[in-house]
Write an enzyme that holds these catalytic residues in place. Sequence first.
Site, PDB file in Angstrom:
ATOM      1  N   HIS A 134     -23.934 -11.771   9.973  1.00 17.13           N
ATOM      2  CA  HIS A 134     -22.778 -11.504  10.843  1.00 17.13           C
ATOM      3  C   HIS A 134     -22.677 -10.010  11.109  1.00 17.13           C
ATOM      4  CE1 HIS A 134     -21.209 -10.430   6.888  1.00 17.13           C
ATOM      5  NE2 HIS A 134     -20.240  -9.757   7.499  1.00 17.13           N
TER       6      HIS A 134
ATOM      7  N   ASP B 225     -19.235  -7.207  11.556  1.00 15.99           N
ATOM      8  CA  ASP B 225     -17.790  -7.222  11.334  1.00 15.99           C
ATOM      9  C   ASP B 225     -17.019  -6.980  12.645  1.00 15.99           C
ATOM     10  OD1 ASP B 225     -18.453  -7.438   8.630  1.00 15.99           O
ATOM     11  OD2 ASP B 225     -18.310  -5.268   8.300  1.00 15.99           O
TER      12      ASP B 225
ATOM     13  N   HIS C 217     -25.492  -7.863   9.149  1.00 18.71           N
ATOM     14  CA  HIS C 217     -25.701  -7.779   7.713  1.00 18.71           C
ATOM     15  C   HIS C 217     -25.400  -9.120   7.046  1.00 18.71           C
ATOM     16  CE1 HIS C 217     -21.519  -6.539   8.414  1.00 18.71           C
ATOM     17  NE2 HIS C 217     -21.228  -7.024   7.225  1.00 18.71           N
TER      18      HIS C 217
ATOM     19  N   ARG D 177     -14.328  -1.237   0.715  1.00 18.15           N
ATOM     20  CA  ARG D 177     -14.771  -1.131   2.119  1.00 18.15           C
ATOM     21  C   ARG D 177     -13.712  -0.477   2.995  1.00 18.15           C
ATOM     22  NH1 ARG D 177     -15.956  -6.057   6.314  1.00 18.15           N
ATOM     23  NH2 ARG D 177     -14.126  -5.337   7.431  1.00 18.15           N
TER      24      ARG D 177
END
Length: 274
Positions: free
Chosen positions: A95, A97, A250, A265
């Site tokens: 995917h 983000d 990723h 993150r």
Amino acid sequence: MQISKASDAVGAIVEDVDLKTISDDQFAEIRSAFFDSGALFIKNQNLAPEDHIAFAERWSDIDINRFFTPVEGYPQIAQVLKEPDQEVNIGGVWHTDHSYDQVPAMSSILYALEIPPTGGDTLFAGMAAAYDGLSDEMKARIDGLKARHGNAHVFGQQSGYSEQTGGRVGNQQSAGQEAIHPVVLAHPETGAKGLYVNPGFTLNIVDMAEEESTTLLKQLYEHIMQPQFHFRFQWREGDIAMWDNRSTWHYALNDYQGHRRYMHRITVQGVALH
Ligand code: OGA
Ligand code: MN
């Protein structure tokens, strides 16, 4: 500071630098390596949450993720955590983000606090290399197409993702964002053409019959899933991986059942895509 290529298709490794003390010139070098390669693996840092935030803010404003549980006291930082008894991880499919946002996040900056004894690597794929590797026929076929992206099937109430990840994904009632973006994106910083569809959030190709759309997306995904477009990052504690969500995919490998993996993150804002 040393910057070297991670693989032919994606990424660069950055060593011998402390992000807490970089000069403007060093930041400029890091920035251009980032946009040229799509991802940076910055080794051996020692960052407090404030340092992580300060580094992120050199790039752009922080884009707070709606769904991930934040680190206590730091709403800008999302926990990317898998506990020993949790079976499903965050990001365990290919995917990118935030492609469901009208203005998708530029980058996610992931900092490793706890790594399992073995496993827990992250795979990256380079979308410019994958585009370059398409046949001329396929390039002509997808030229000018647009795709619809959405997040309800992942972050919405019905998806089961929150339960599967031990309640670490919340705020399901505010899922449902959708956006339309080009299938072939001229990168907003470099102009390089890359594929911008992904198995995590892309729903369909706009103005195309469903079956044809599904078949075309599958064909593109199978192409991108070939290993010559990838790099596999093996983490050490203190490493940062940051990726450009507009030019990479990723995939967080989930091969360390029974162990804890904990990352922080921060996602930084991007620009509208056309
Ligand atoms: C993410 C993600 C990958 C990883 O944080 O967006 O997909 O390796 N994480 O944890
Ligand atoms: Mn992700």
